[in-house]
Enzyme design. Structure first.
Site, PDB file in Angstrom:
ATOM      1  N   LYS A  24      11.363  -9.979 -18.746  1.00  0.00           N
ATOM      2  CA  LYS A  24      12.241 -11.007 -18.428  1.00  0.00           C
ATOM      3  C   LYS A  24      12.911 -11.530 -19.745  1.00  0.00           C
ATOM      4  O   LYS A  24      14.291 -11.372 -19.913  1.00  0.00           O
ATOM      5  CB  LYS A  24      11.797 -11.973 -17.570  1.00  0.00           C
ATOM      6  CG  LYS A  24      12.562 -13.500 -17.640  1.00  0.00           C
ATOM      7  CD  LYS A  24      12.161 -14.552 -16.801  1.00  0.00           C
ATOM      8  CE  LYS A  24      11.205 -15.442 -17.637  1.00  0.00           C
ATOM      9  NZ  LYS A  24      11.980 -16.454 -18.185  1.00  0.00           N
ATOM     10  N   ASN A  25      12.035 -12.136 -20.841  1.00  0.00           N
ATOM     11  CA  ASN A  25      12.302 -12.728 -21.861  1.00  0.00           C
ATOM     12  C   ASN A  25      12.985 -11.663 -22.882  1.00  0.00           C
ATOM     13  O   ASN A  25      13.470 -12.271 -24.161  1.00  0.00           O
ATOM     14  CB  ASN A  25      11.441 -13.411 -22.342  1.00  0.00           C
ATOM     15  CG  ASN A  25      10.941 -14.541 -21.653  1.00  0.00           C
ATOM     16  OD1 ASN A  25      11.829 -14.926 -20.555  1.00  0.00           O
ATOM     17  ND2 ASN A  25       9.762 -15.169 -21.580  1.00  0.00           N
ATOM     18  N   CYS A 118      12.923 -28.902 -17.756  1.00  0.00           N
ATOM     19  CA  CYS A 118      12.184 -28.411 -16.796  1.00  0.00           C
ATOM     20  C   CYS A 118      10.745 -29.090 -16.570  1.00  0.00           C
ATOM     21  O   CYS A 118      10.548 -29.994 -17.342  1.00  0.00           O
ATOM     22  CB  CYS A 118      12.039 -26.905 -16.470  1.00  0.00           C
ATOM     23  SG  CYS A 118      11.232 -26.369 -17.972  1.00  0.00           S
ATOM     24  N   ARG A 123      12.853 -29.630 -23.139  1.00  0.00           N
ATOM     25  CA  ARG A 123      13.350 -28.638 -23.804  1.00  0.00           C
ATOM     26  C   ARG A 123      14.860 -28.999 -24.590  1.00  0.00           C
ATOM     27  O   ARG A 123      15.956 -28.567 -24.038  1.00  0.00           O
ATOM     28  CB  ARG A 123      14.007 -27.610 -22.454  1.00  0.00           C
ATOM     29  CG  ARG A 123      12.917 -27.236 -21.605  1.00  0.00           C
ATOM     30  CD  ARG A 123      11.765 -26.366 -22.141  1.00  0.00           C
ATOM     31  NE  ARG A 123      11.980 -25.313 -22.362  1.00  0.00           N
ATOM     32  CZ  ARG A 123      12.049 -23.882 -21.728  1.00  0.00           C
ATOM     33  NH1 ARG A 123      11.634 -24.465 -20.426  1.00  0.00           N
ATOM     34  NH2 ARG A 123      12.225 -22.921 -21.897  1.00  0.00           N
ATOM     35  N   ASP A 307       2.775 -19.020 -22.347  1.00  0.00           N
ATOM     36  CA  ASP A 307       3.377 -18.413 -21.117  1.00  0.00           C
ATOM     37  C   ASP A 307       1.850 -17.864 -20.453  1.00  0.00           C
ATOM     38  O   ASP A 307       2.016 -17.740 -19.095  1.00  0.00           O
ATOM     39  CB  ASP A 307       4.409 -17.511 -21.290  1.00  0.00           C
ATOM     40  CG  ASP A 307       5.478 -17.828 -21.436  1.00  0.00           C
ATOM     41  OD1 ASP A 307       6.546 -17.200 -21.862  1.00  0.00           O
ATOM     42  OD2 ASP A 307       5.833 -19.268 -21.787  1.00  0.00           O
ATOM     43  N   ARG A 399      11.452 -15.667 -10.228  1.00  0.00           N
ATOM     44  CA  ARG A 399      12.350 -16.057 -11.288  1.00  0.00           C
ATOM     45  C   ARG A 399      11.685 -15.150 -12.477  1.00  0.00           C
ATOM     46  O   ARG A 399      12.510 -14.523 -13.186  1.00  0.00           O
ATOM     47  CB  ARG A 399      12.284 -17.425 -11.974  1.00  0.00           C
ATOM     48  CG  ARG A 399      12.995 -18.391 -11.121  1.00  0.00           C
ATOM     49  CD  ARG A 399      12.940 -19.681 -12.204  1.00  0.00           C
ATOM     50  NE  ARG A 399      13.500 -19.229 -13.658  1.00  0.00           N
ATOM     51  CZ  ARG A 399      13.711 -20.283 -14.377  1.00  0.00           C
ATOM     52  NH1 ARG A 399      13.082 -21.358 -14.083  1.00  0.00           N
ATOM     53  NH2 ARG A 399      13.846 -19.999 -15.575  1.00  0.00           N
TER      54      ARG A 399
HETATM   55  C1  EPZ Z   1      11.119 -19.004 -24.833  1.00  0.00           C
HETATM   56  O1  EPZ Z   1      11.960 -20.379 -24.337  1.00  0.00           O
HETATM   57  C2  EPZ Z   1      10.827 -18.242 -23.534  1.00  0.00           C
HETATM   58  N1  EPZ Z   1      11.980 -18.140 -22.454  1.00  0.00           N
HETATM   59  C3  EPZ Z   1       9.687 -19.135 -22.722  1.00  0.00           C
HETATM   60  O2  EPZ Z   1       9.354 -18.383 -21.563  1.00  0.00           O
HETATM   61  C4  EPZ Z   1       8.426 -19.304 -23.875  1.00  0.00           C
HETATM   62  O3  EPZ Z   1       7.631 -20.019 -23.130  1.00  0.00           O
HETATM   63  C5  EPZ Z   1       9.118 -19.909 -25.185  1.00  0.00           C
HETATM   64  O4  EPZ Z   1      10.247 -19.155 -25.504  1.00  0.00           O
HETATM   65  C6  EPZ Z   1       8.048 -19.890 -26.039  1.00  0.00           C
HETATM   66  O5  EPZ Z   1       7.464 -18.829 -26.254  1.00  0.00           O
HETATM   67  C7  EPZ Z   1      12.862 -17.173 -22.751  1.00  0.00           C
HETATM   68  O6  EPZ Z   1      12.649 -16.257 -23.655  1.00  0.00           O
HETATM   69  C8  EPZ Z   1      13.970 -17.055 -21.566  1.00  0.00           C
HETATM   70  P1  EPZ Z   1      11.251 -22.351 -27.811  1.00  0.00           P
HETATM   71  P2  EPZ Z   1      12.692 -21.355 -25.668  1.00  0.00           P
HETATM   72  O7  EPZ Z   1      12.785 -22.585 -28.151  1.00  0.00           O
HETATM   73  O8  EPZ Z   1      13.434 -20.260 -26.322  1.00  0.00           O
HETATM   74  C9  EPZ Z   1      11.077 -26.800 -28.843  1.00  0.00           C
HETATM   75  C10 EPZ Z   1       8.904 -18.128 -19.312  1.00  0.00           C
HETATM   76  O9  EPZ Z   1       8.057 -18.613 -18.416  1.00  0.00           O
HETATM   77  N2  EPZ Z   1      12.483 -26.925 -29.089  1.00  0.00           N
HETATM   78  O10 EPZ Z   1      10.623 -21.366 -28.650  1.00  0.00           O
HETATM   79  O11 EPZ Z   1      13.353 -22.349 -24.694  1.00  0.00           O
HETATM   80  C11 EPZ Z   1      10.931 -26.911 -27.271  1.00  0.00           C
HETATM   81  O12 EPZ Z   1      11.301 -27.998 -26.641  1.00  0.00           O
HETATM   82  C12 EPZ Z   1       9.485 -19.186 -20.343  1.00  0.00           C
HETATM   83  O13 EPZ Z   1       9.257 -16.928 -19.258  1.00  0.00           O
HETATM   84  C13 EPZ Z   1      13.051 -27.802 -29.685  1.00  0.00           C
HETATM   85  O14 EPZ Z   1      12.580 -28.992 -30.017  1.00  0.00           O
HETATM   86  O15 EPZ Z   1      11.639 -21.772 -26.173  1.00  0.00           O
HETATM   87  C14 EPZ Z   1       9.469 -26.320 -27.105  1.00  0.00           C
HETATM   88  O16 EPZ Z   1       8.617 -27.424 -27.335  1.00  0.00           O
HETATM   89  C15 EPZ Z   1       8.830 -20.743 -20.226  1.00  0.00           C
HETATM   90  N3  EPZ Z   1      14.449 -27.556 -30.126  1.00  0.00           N
HETATM   91  C16 EPZ Z   1       9.292 -25.560 -28.240  1.00  0.00           C
HETATM   92  O17 EPZ Z   1      10.377 -25.884 -29.216  1.00  0.00           O
HETATM   93  C17 EPZ Z   1      15.111 -26.846 -29.803  1.00  0.00           C
HETATM   94  O18 EPZ Z   1      16.442 -26.774 -30.255  1.00  0.00           O
HETATM   95  C18 EPZ Z   1       9.395 -23.974 -28.204  1.00  0.00           C
HETATM   96  O19 EPZ Z   1      10.809 -23.688 -27.608  1.00  0.00           O
HETATM   97  C19 EPZ Z   1      14.580 -25.710 -29.346  1.00  0.00           C
HETATM   98  C20 EPZ Z   1      13.231 -25.571 -29.032  1.00  0.00           C
END
Ligand code: EPZ
Length: 416
Positions: A24-25, A118, A123, A307, A399
């Site tokens: 998915k990712n 969520c 996020r 995850d 999802r």
């Molecule tokens: C991706 O989400 C994945 N989703 C998530 O998988 C996965 O858990 C996550 O990466 C971490 O590996 C997809 O790829 C679609 P991040 P993403 O930006 O990109 C903070 C699943 O179940 N942050 O690396 O949203 C954020 O709040 C999903 O498949 C900021 O503070 O993750 C979080 O605490 C769940 N500011 C941390 O960074 C920002 O601008 C990691 O988020 C962006 C992120």
């Protein structure tokens, strides 16, 4: 299964072989990247999941056409022209955000529903906006939509405060058609970043360093269509590997890029499992109760993936001693603790730490999934529980898991 409920009678043993669905990712950012090139794309082994359906709705709104042939997706971007992707409930889905970089790259404008938070966390998107502003993008908003515009994207030296996967993807997608060179310092190193970069290079992009913390992009004038195979989903694979430990079973997963699993095989052995693997398959057998693991912390790749934290919680609740998990990536990712407690797990915890006493004897219960990975973990726990469990909230599981019932049946599990 009735509607969005799944009934499972335990305990059962997992046993068999399974081909793991596409990731998915990896698929979602690759679909967004298609916006950057004009032509007809072929994407093989793409997972039929609701997040992909949603992404296709957005692409169609932008003017693309798509159709499935089995697990191959054909996407035609030649009529793409609309930058306004609003009102499609995109806010419900985080992964629409990755369209920001590619719409700005191709059309120099983007209008997207604000990606909602969520249950696993707020996020925020500050890292995305700050980086794209450095490349010349001006942001504003209209009602509940985020609006971005840029005359000409220009390369920049970007330093990420946190190796955000989504922010790294958005910067990559904006940089490949920008003027000049972009460097991402502190980039995410997840396998999904490497897959996205490989796909973009097949489209004609110039990228290097993907998979390390310094990724450099040389902007080019134009990108063209490409054909690609989505790799197996490392999180789906990990879910079933931990399920095999929970049920003291033995399974072989095929066509899994084992390198994408990072330290998971080593952790499985620490938990007491017998593990064999080569490049693209992994076999795991569990003959006894899992051993505890004193301390696990979630971290960006190649650390233990957030995850898989929920399913590890379930495994450690039945291990032969005390374990400790710290969640460092998201601020609210222990949603299933109350549900596992209802099944008999002895778990103490607050926001980012939980302590599992271990030696819990799980029993069937009514439990509720509140997000994707927690839902999958509850299903794995139900396999090890004595009696019948009803897991509600299967819409979340769909999802990311294309056919978890079909997969479990192939692994010798009866569900209804
Ligand atoms: C991706 O989400 C994945 N989703 C998530 O998988 C996965 O858990 C996550 O990466 C971490 O590996 C997809 O790829 C679609 P991040 P993403 O930006 O990109 C903070 C699943 O179940 N942050 O690396 O949203 C954020 O709040 C999903 O498949 C900021 O503070 O993750 C979080 O605490 C769940 N500011 C941390 O960074 C920002 O601008 C990691 O988020 C962006 C992120």
């Amino acid at each position: 299964m009735d509607g969005n409920e799944l009934y499972i009678k335990g305990p059962q043993r997992m046993h068999g072989e399974l081909l793991i669905q596409g990731s998915k990712n990896a698929a979602l950012p690759i679909l967004a990247a298609m916006v950057l090139g004009s032509g007809v794309f072929l994407l093989h082994h793409c997972p039929h999941i609701s997040d992909v359906d949603h992404m296709l709705e957005m692409l169609e709104m932008a003017g693309c056409r798509s159709r499935w042939e089995g697990h191959m997706l054909i996407v035609d971007t030649r009529q793409l022209g609309n930058h306004r992707i609003t009102g499609t409930g995109g806010g419900k889905m985080r992964s629409t955000l990755v369209l920001l970089g590619s719409l700005l790259g191709r059309l120099h404008r983007a209008e997207l529903p604000y990606p909602g938070g969520c249950t696993i966390g707020k996020r925020p998107i500050d890292l995305h906006l700050k980086a794209l502003q450095q490349m010349g993008v001006i942001f504003g908003h209209r009602e509940d939509a985020l609006v971005g515009e840029v005359q000409k994207l220009r390369g920049a030296e970007i330093y990420l405060d946190f190796p955000s996967v989504g922010a790294t993807e958005n910067i990559l997608l904006a940089a490949v058609l920008a003027e000049g060179r972009t460097a991402i310092h502190g980039a995410a190193m997840e396998p999904e970043i490497v897959e996205l970069a490989s796909f973009l290079k097949k489209m004609g992009a110039r990228i290097r360093g993907e998979g390390t913390s310094l990724v450099e992009i040389e902007g080019v004038k134009k990108l063209h269509a490409a054909e690609y195979i989505v790799p197996a989903d490392r999180i789906v694979a990990g879910t079933y590997l931990f399920g095999a430990l929970l049920t003291q079973g033995d399974i072989r997963l095929l066509h899994v890029p084992v390198a994408h699993l990072g330290g998971i095989p080593t952790l499985l052995e620490k938990l007491g499992a017998h593990v064999e693997s080569e490049d693209d398959w992994i076999y795991v057998r569990m003959d006894r109760q899992c051993s505890p693991v004193p301390y696990v912390v979630t971290a960006p790749y190649p650390g233990f993936p957030t995850d898989l934290q929920s399913v590890l919680l379930a495994v450690l609740s039945v291990a032969s001693g005390m374990s400790f998990i710290e969640e460092r990536v998201f601020e609210a990712r222990f949603q299933i603790v109350p549900e596992l407690r209802r099944m008999g797990a002895d778990i103490e915890g607050e926001e980012s730490f939980v302590l599992m006493e271990g030696n819990s004897r799980l029993h069937g219960a009514q439990v509720e999934a509140k997000e994707l990975r927690g839902g999958a973990a509850l299903i794995m726990a139900a396999l090890a529980a004595e009696g019948e469990t009803c897991v509600r909230g299967m819409e979340y599981v769909k999802r990311g898991y294309e056919d978890i019932i079909g997969d479990l049946k192939k692994l010798g599990i009866m569900v209804q």
